[in-house]
Design an enzyme around this catalytic site. Structure first.
Site, mmCIF file in Angstrom:
data_model
loop_
_atom_site.group_PDB
_atom_site.id
_atom_site.type_symbol
_atom_site.label_atom_id
_atom_site.label_comp_id
_atom_site.label_asym_id
_atom_site.label_seq_id
_atom_site.Cartn_x
_atom_site.Cartn_y
_atom_site.Cartn_z
ATOM 1 N N ILE A 1 0.854 -1.202 0.000
ATOM 2 C CA ILE A 1 0.000 0.000 0.000
ATOM 3 C C ILE A 1 0.889 1.251 0.000
ATOM 4 C CG2 ILE A 1 -1.955 1.172 1.097
ATOM 5 C CD1 ILE A 1 -2.724 -1.530 2.368
ATOM 6 N N ASP B 1 11.981 2.977 5.204
ATOM 7 C CA ASP B 1 11.537 1.574 5.139
ATOM 8 C C ASP B 1 12.753 0.700 5.455
ATOM 9 O OD1 ASP B 1 8.979 0.168 3.272
ATOM 10 O OD2 ASP B 1 10.600 -1.059 4.050
ATOM 11 N N LEU C 1 12.936 -2.342 4.481
ATOM 12 C CA LEU C 1 12.966 -3.308 3.363
ATOM 13 C C LEU C 1 12.886 -4.760 3.826
ATOM 14 C CD1 LEU C 1 15.532 -1.617 0.912
ATOM 15 C CD2 LEU C 1 13.040 -1.419 0.945
ATOM 16 N N ASN D 1 4.103 -5.020 10.766
ATOM 17 C CA ASN D 1 3.921 -6.419 10.360
ATOM 18 C C ASN D 1 2.424 -6.616 10.218
ATOM 19 O OD1 ASN D 1 6.530 -6.818 12.520
ATOM 20 N ND2 ASN D 1 6.650 -7.705 10.493
ATOM 21 N N TYR E 1 -2.709 -8.764 15.628
ATOM 22 C CA TYR E 1 -2.482 -7.740 14.598
ATOM 23 C C TYR E 1 -3.503 -6.606 14.757
ATOM 24 C CZ TYR E 1 -2.897 -5.459 10.080
ATOM 25 O OH TYR E 1 -3.005 -4.509 9.093
ATOM 26 N N HIS F 1 -2.726 -13.490 0.577
ATOM 27 C CA HIS F 1 -3.962 -12.798 0.199
ATOM 28 C C HIS F 1 -4.658 -13.466 -0.981
ATOM 29 C CE1 HIS F 1 -1.788 -9.866 2.599
ATOM 30 N NE2 HIS F 1 -2.980 -9.404 2.927
ATOM 31 N N ASP G 1 -11.140 -16.300 10.769
ATOM 32 C CA ASP G 1 -11.799 -15.565 9.682
ATOM 33 C C ASP G 1 -13.258 -15.267 10.034
ATOM 34 O OD1 ASP G 1 -9.825 -15.256 7.781
ATOM 35 O OD2 ASP G 1 -10.294 -17.117 6.718
HETATM 36 N N1 UFG Z 1 -8.889 -17.126 1.338
HETATM 37 C C1 UFG Z 1 -9.061 -18.379 0.787
HETATM 38 N N2 UFG Z 1 -7.970 -18.987 0.262
HETATM 39 C C2 UFG Z 1 -6.720 -18.414 0.239
HETATM 40 C C3 UFG Z 1 -6.573 -17.125 0.807
HETATM 41 C C4 UFG Z 1 -7.686 -16.515 1.356
HETATM 42 O O1 UFG Z 1 -10.155 -18.960 0.780
HETATM 43 O O2 UFG Z 1 -5.771 -19.033 -0.240
HETATM 44 C C5 UFG Z 1 -10.069 -16.460 1.906
HETATM 45 C C6 UFG Z 1 -9.906 -16.099 3.378
HETATM 46 O O3 UFG Z 1 -10.270 -17.182 4.174
HETATM 47 C C7 UFG Z 1 -10.840 -14.898 3.492
HETATM 48 C C8 UFG Z 1 -10.773 -14.237 2.104
HETATM 49 O O4 UFG Z 1 -10.256 -15.238 1.243
HETATM 50 O O5 UFG Z 1 -12.135 -15.331 3.709
HETATM 51 C C9 UFG Z 1 -9.853 -13.033 2.068
HETATM 52 O O6 UFG Z 1 -8.610 -13.412 2.644
HETATM 53 P P1 UFG Z 1 -7.314 -12.490 2.634
HETATM 54 O O7 UFG Z 1 -6.239 -13.250 3.346
HETATM 55 O O8 UFG Z 1 -7.034 -12.010 1.254
HETATM 56 O O9 UFG Z 1 -7.765 -11.234 3.457
HETATM 57 P P2 UFG Z 1 -8.362 -11.157 4.948
HETATM 58 O O10 UFG Z 1 -9.804 -10.796 4.808
HETATM 59 O O11 UFG Z 1 -8.043 -12.318 5.771
HETATM 60 O O12 UFG Z 1 -7.460 -10.014 5.527
HETATM 61 C C10 UFG Z 1 -7.655 -8.672 5.266
HETATM 62 C C11 UFG Z 1 -6.316 -7.959 5.304
HETATM 63 C C12 UFG Z 1 -5.700 -8.051 6.683
HETATM 64 C C13 UFG Z 1 -6.690 -7.558 7.692
HETATM 65 C C14 UFG Z 1 -7.999 -8.285 7.563
HETATM 66 C C15 UFG Z 1 -9.047 -7.725 8.470
HETATM 67 O O13 UFG Z 1 -5.455 -8.495 4.346
HETATM 68 O O14 UFG Z 1 -4.540 -7.268 6.733
HETATM 69 O O15 UFG Z 1 -8.495 -8.179 6.249
HETATM 70 O O16 UFG Z 1 -9.879 -8.738 8.913
HETATM 71 F F1 UFG Z 1 -6.228 -7.747 8.944
#
Ligand code: UFG
Length: 328
Positions: free
Chosen positions: A12, A31, A33, A75, A140, A188, A284
């Protein structure tokens, strides 16, 4: 303005740096890095170092007349934070304290802080409003919420005005195709799906299809990284014009399930990306959708990328041309 962007070489942060440069601002980046990439910086003056190091902070603030700070340095892996909470409290809270001390010492009065939807935990209401209960379910989110509280007291004591921006799911890549998302390891959803499309992974695992949502998979609010950047600049301008310290959600206000995201990615890439249902991922929440009405009204924020299809197109454009991310 001369703006210090801490963590400016991250995902970001680098889009923030690009946006500030496009809008004619002077950018200083600090940063370490550790997770950021030097090549993600399209300009600005880079200082490589840790926020906890007083020496580098003194150097940055004495060599540059900083008008305002945007802080992304942290982090940010939810799972890791559960396994190693002290790392998150030490780094995410400790480094912001050092930064605030330096701001106070050098009389810098404005900061925009990168916060998160993870401050809410399991939401009480959908869409989530800023005044809803904050009860993080991982260290976090807890570390970011702690910083929000620290900022409140620093405003009272030192007159440092802040805006904390609680992002929902940041995604996409710059439309210039030069910068994008490269986390190591990648956790992600969208980059993982696109890696599967590129054959870098065999398939995508969908974490749980027994949630209380329409198709059983988790629902999230996906917001383009360049739209996040524009909100930061609006927030800074508002503070500089005498605005009070505030907290805003940043999302598109629309929810997409994991299955829907996979389907949109199949359409955008034209590739039949393989997906398989797996166990739920710990921690989640079923559904996270923002109300960003406050940011839209008070900051005048107008997200440009409000269709998931265009967001994924920008990410796809970057991933297919950077098969190894920033690695040469
Ligand atoms: N997911 C999958 N398979 C994967 C990766 C993710 O099914 O391989 C699902 C996760 O379970 C979740 C959705 O996709 O339901 C999104 O997951 P991400 O990891 O992309 O993002 P998150 O919602 O877990 O996390 C985001 C931000 C975090 C923040 C969080 C707040 O990336 O920094 O939202 O809840 F903390």
């Amino acid at each position: 303005m001369k703006i210090l962007v801490c963590g400016g070489a991250g995902y970001i942060g680098s889009h923030m740096v690009a946006y500030l440069l496009e809008n004619g601002h002077d950018v200083i980046v600090l940063d370490n890095l550790q997770t950021g990439h030097k090549d993600s910086l399209l300009g600005g003056k880079l200082y490589i170092g840790n926020l906890k190091d007083n020496e580098i902070l003194d150097k940055v603030f004495t060599e540059n007349k900083i008008d305002a700070v945007i802080d992304f340095a942290a982090n940010s892996l939810v799972g890791e934070s559960v396994e190693n909470p002290l790392k998150y409290f030490d780094n995410n809270i400790g480094s912001t304290i050092k930064l605030l001390e330096a701001m106070n010492k050098y009389n810098v009065k404005y900061i925009v802080f990168s916060s998160t939807a993870a401050t809410y935990g399991e939401p009480e209401n959908i869409p989530i409003l800023e005044q809803d209960k904050t009860f993080p379910t991982n260290p976090y989110g807890e570390s970011k919420l702690a910083v929000e509280k620290i900022l409140k007291w620093c405003d009272r004591a030192y007159g440092i005005k802040y805006t904390a921006l609680r992002y929902f799911n940041a995604c996409g890549a710059h439309i210039n195709g030069k910068i994008g998302e490269d986390h190591r390891p990648e956790s992600h959803l969208i980059p993982i799906i696109l890696q599967a499309a590129l054959g870098k992974r065999e398939k995508i695992m969908i974490f749980g299809d027994d949630y209380n949502t329409e198709d059983g998979t988790c629902v999230r609010d996906y917001v383009h990284v360049s739209d996040l950047a524009s909100a930061h600049l609006l927030a800074l301008e508002r503070l500089r014009n005498g605005g009070e310290s505030k907290i805003y959600n940043l999302g598109n206000g629309k929810g997409f399930s994991v299955k829907e995201v996979v389907d949109v990615a199949r359409m955008v890439t034209g590739i039949n990306i393989k997906a398989e249902i797996a166990e739920r991922r710990a921690g989640d929440p079923a559904t996270l959708i923002a109300s960003s009405e406050k940011a839209i009204k008070e900051l005048g924020w107008k997200p440009k990328f409000n269709s998931l299809e265009t967001i994924i197109e920008t990410a796809w454009n970057w991933h297919k041309n950077h098969l190894n991310g920033y690695e040469k």
